[in-house]
Design a protein around this motif. Structure first.
Motif, mmCIF file in Angstrom:
data_model
loop_
_atom_site.group_PDB
_atom_site.id
_atom_site.type_symbol
_atom_site.label_atom_id
_atom_site.label_comp_id
_atom_site.label_asym_id
_atom_site.label_seq_id
_atom_site.Cartn_x
_atom_site.Cartn_y
_atom_site.Cartn_z
ATOM 1 N N GLY A 7 0.796 -1.224 0.000
ATOM 2 C CA GLY A 7 0.000 0.000 0.000
ATOM 3 C C GLY A 7 0.828 1.272 0.000
ATOM 4 N N ASP A 8 2.150 1.122 -0.073
ATOM 5 C CA ASP A 8 3.032 2.294 -0.042
ATOM 6 C C ASP A 8 3.169 2.864 -1.461
ATOM 7 N N THR A 9 2.090 3.478 -1.952
ATOM 8 C CA THR A 9 1.986 3.861 -3.363
ATOM 9 C C THR A 9 3.048 4.859 -3.817
ATOM 10 N N ASP A 10 3.542 5.697 -2.904
ATOM 11 C CA ASP A 10 4.553 6.677 -3.302
ATOM 12 C C ASP A 10 5.905 6.037 -3.599
ATOM 13 N N CYS A 11 6.091 4.808 -3.122
ATOM 14 C CA CYS A 11 7.415 4.187 -3.262
ATOM 15 C C CYS A 11 7.422 2.915 -4.110
ATOM 16 N N LEU A 12 6.271 2.415 -4.479
ATOM 17 C CA LEU A 12 6.215 1.142 -5.210
ATOM 18 C C LEU A 12 7.009 1.187 -6.506
ATOM 19 N N LYS A 13 7.047 2.337 -7.155
ATOM 20 C CA LYS A 13 7.751 2.465 -8.432
ATOM 21 C C LYS A 13 9.267 2.278 -8.286
ATOM 22 N N TYR A 14 9.771 2.380 -7.052
ATOM 23 C CA TYR A 14 11.202 2.239 -6.817
ATOM 24 C C TYR A 14 11.564 0.867 -6.253
ATOM 25 N N ILE A 15 10.571 0.004 -6.082
ATOM 26 C CA ILE A 15 10.793 -1.296 -5.454
ATOM 27 C C ILE A 15 10.883 -2.367 -6.533
ATOM 28 N N PHE A 16 12.008 -3.113 -6.548
ATOM 29 C CA PHE A 16 12.228 -4.136 -7.556
ATOM 30 C C PHE A 16 12.447 -5.489 -6.897
ATOM 31 N N SER A 17 12.135 -6.548 -7.638
ATOM 32 C CA SER A 17 12.174 -7.906 -7.088
ATOM 33 C C SER A 17 13.556 -8.298 -6.568
ATOM 34 N N VAL A 18 14.606 -7.890 -7.287
ATOM 35 C CA VAL A 18 15.963 -8.226 -6.847
ATOM 36 C C VAL A 18 16.248 -7.628 -5.475
ATOM 37 N N ASP A 19 15.836 -6.377 -5.278
ATOM 38 C CA ASP A 19 16.060 -5.713 -3.991
ATOM 39 C C ASP A 19 15.217 -6.362 -2.892
ATOM 40 N N LEU A 20 14.004 -6.789 -3.244
ATOM 41 C CA LEU A 20 13.147 -7.449 -2.255
ATOM 42 C C LEU A 20 13.762 -8.763 -1.776
ATOM 43 N N GLU A 21 14.444 -9.468 -2.671
ATOM 44 C CA GLU A 21 15.102 -10.711 -2.268
ATOM 45 C C GLU A 21 16.188 -10.433 -1.232
ATOM 46 N N ASP A 22 16.958 -9.382 -1.450
ATOM 47 C CA ASP A 22 17.991 -8.999 -0.466
ATOM 48 C C ASP A 22 17.344 -8.568 0.847
ATOM 49 N N PHE A 23 16.218 -7.848 0.745
ATOM 50 C CA PHE A 23 15.512 -7.393 1.937
ATOM 51 C C PHE A 23 14.989 -8.577 2.750
ATOM 52 N N LYS A 24 14.485 -9.596 2.082
ATOM 53 C CA LYS A 24 13.980 -10.786 2.773
ATOM 54 C C LYS A 24 15.087 -11.459 3.579
ATOM 55 N N LYS A 25 16.284 -11.526 2.995
ATOM 56 C CA LYS A 25 17.413 -12.126 3.712
ATOM 57 C C LYS A 25 17.749 -11.331 4.971
ATOM 58 N N SER A 26 17.696 -9.997 4.845
ATOM 59 C CA SER A 26 17.972 -9.149 6.016
ATOM 60 C C SER A 26 16.874 -9.307 7.057
ATOM 61 N N LEU A 27 15.628 -9.438 6.606
ATOM 62 C CA LEU A 27 14.511 -9.649 7.529
ATOM 63 C C LEU A 27 14.723 -10.921 8.347
ATOM 64 N N ASN A 28 15.089 -11.989 7.683
ATOM 65 C CA ASN A 28 15.243 -13.277 8.361
ATOM 66 C C ASN A 28 16.408 -13.287 9.341
ATOM 67 N N LYS A 29 17.419 -12.459 9.069
ATOM 68 C CA LYS A 29 18.519 -12.335 10.020
ATOM 69 C C LYS A 29 18.071 -11.595 11.281
ATOM 70 N N THR A 30 17.161 -10.633 11.095
ATOM 71 C CA THR A 30 16.674 -9.840 12.225
ATOM 72 C C THR A 30 15.624 -10.593 13.015
ATOM 73 N N LEU A 31 14.715 -11.249 12.283
ATOM 74 C CA LEU A 31 13.617 -11.979 12.926
ATOM 75 C C LEU A 31 13.213 -13.147 12.021
ATOM 76 N N PRO A 32 13.567 -14.379 12.386
ATOM 77 C CA PRO A 32 13.322 -15.532 11.508
ATOM 78 C C PRO A 32 11.857 -15.762 11.155
ATOM 79 N N SER A 33 10.935 -15.286 11.991
ATOM 80 C CA SER A 33 9.518 -15.571 11.760
ATOM 81 C C SER A 33 8.814 -14.506 10.930
ATOM 82 N N VAL A 34 9.582 -13.666 10.220
ATOM 83 C CA VAL A 34 8.989 -12.564 9.472
ATOM 84 C C VAL A 34 9.067 -12.855 7.975
ATOM 85 N N ASP A 35 8.044 -12.362 7.249
ATOM 86 C CA ASP A 35 8.006 -12.541 5.797
ATOM 87 C C ASP A 35 7.209 -11.390 5.196
ATOM 88 N N LEU A 36 7.269 -11.255 3.880
ATOM 89 C CA LEU A 36 6.492 -10.224 3.208
ATOM 90 C C LEU A 36 5.054 -10.690 3.001
#
Length: 278
Positions: free
Chosen positions: A183-212
């Motif tokens: 729902g973050d419409t102002d930023c969706l145009k800057y969000i790409f799948s490759v970056d989301l994959e890196d973000f998921k890895k960082s999420l799991n390091k911070t909190l293993p039970s978190v996902d998009l």
């Protein structure tokens, strides 16, 4: 004797000229055979392409039309430099390309920056191509009206990670946590799948039970929602809410990132407390 001298001088010149004229096509044929170049997009060069429509997959309102002949030719050259591969990227596409020639429309999907070995980041239903990264640069050059926030990937994803880290203890108690950025419409145009994959890895390091969150709200005990609240060249503001269904709590965190001396200072408010400069 004179004719013999004439042929001796002129014939080599004719041969050299012929080789020069055919040199480009000869090189092109070699590149095609070596899969360094493809001819699948030659129709863009051969036919009159009226326009190329590029639509963001995540942001339905972000759609632009390329109709400048030079820009279309630039896109053609990049696509023709792509090598044909056997399978498509496993990542979700970031853009849909519609190449319009009269009444005919050919559709392709494009994953920005994907470099998975042997997979294509530009594809349709039949064929996949691994195209150079400068296709992304060409798109951005045609988007002079877009002002991407400075260091977007860092400040956007770090703001979320810092809130999760702050709440880590309470979120670790058997909670399944979902991060919702759809729902973050102002930023969706800057969000790409490759970056989301890196973000998921960082999420799991911070909190293993978190996902998009991906249209599966019911799978999570806690939803972390992200919404941009404005930015310029030195300030980036984000509202991040934490909706915990287990204990029926709802908290808002006001995140302000300020750019100072080549670095970002990210500050997180106390729960539900709006900063004075917000």
């Amino acid at each position: 004797m004179r004719n013999s001298k004439f042929l001796t001088i002129v014939l080599p010149l004719v041969l050299v000229s012929s080789m020069m004229l055919s040199g480009c096509s000869f090189i092109d044929n070699i590149e095609v055979k070596m899969n360094l170049k493809n001819q699948q997009f030659d129709y863009i060069k051969q036919n009159k392409v009226d326009k190329i429509i590029i639509q963001s997959v995540r942001d339905s309102g972000f759609r632009f039309v390329v109709n400048d002949p030079k820009a279309i030719d630039d896109i053609y050259k990049i696509l023709s430099d792509g090598s044909e591969v056997s399978k498509k990227s496993s990542l979700d596409p970031d853009y849909i390309f519609e190449v319009c020639t009269g009444d005919e429309v050919r559709k392709y999907q494009y994953v920005v920056g994907a470099n998975e070995h042997g997979t294509g980041n530009f594809y349709d239903d039949d064929k996949a191509f691994s195209v150079p990264k400068n296709l992304e640069n060409t798109i951005m050059q045609n988007l002079s009206f877009i002002r991407k926030p400075r260091d977007f990937n860092y400040i956007y994803y770090q703001s979320i990670l810092k809130v999760i880290d702050k709440k880590k203890d309470s979120l670790s108690n058997g909670n399944k946590v979902g991060v919702n950025i759809s729902g973050d419409t102002d930023c969706l145009k800057y969000i790409f799948s490759v970056d989301l994959e890196d973000f998921k890895k960082s999420l799991n390091k911070t909190l293993p039970s978190v996902d998009l969150v991906n249209n599966n709200y019911e799978d999570f005990d806690t939803i972390i929602k992200v919404k941009n609240r404005g930015y310029n060249s030195t300030v980036f503001k984000t509202l991040i809410t934490v909706d915990n269904k287990k204990d029926n709590s709802f908290e808002s965190y006001y995140v302000t990132a300020e750019y100072n001396y080549k670095d970002w200072d990210i500050k997180i408010s106390e729960p539900n407390k709006v900063p004075q400069d917000w």
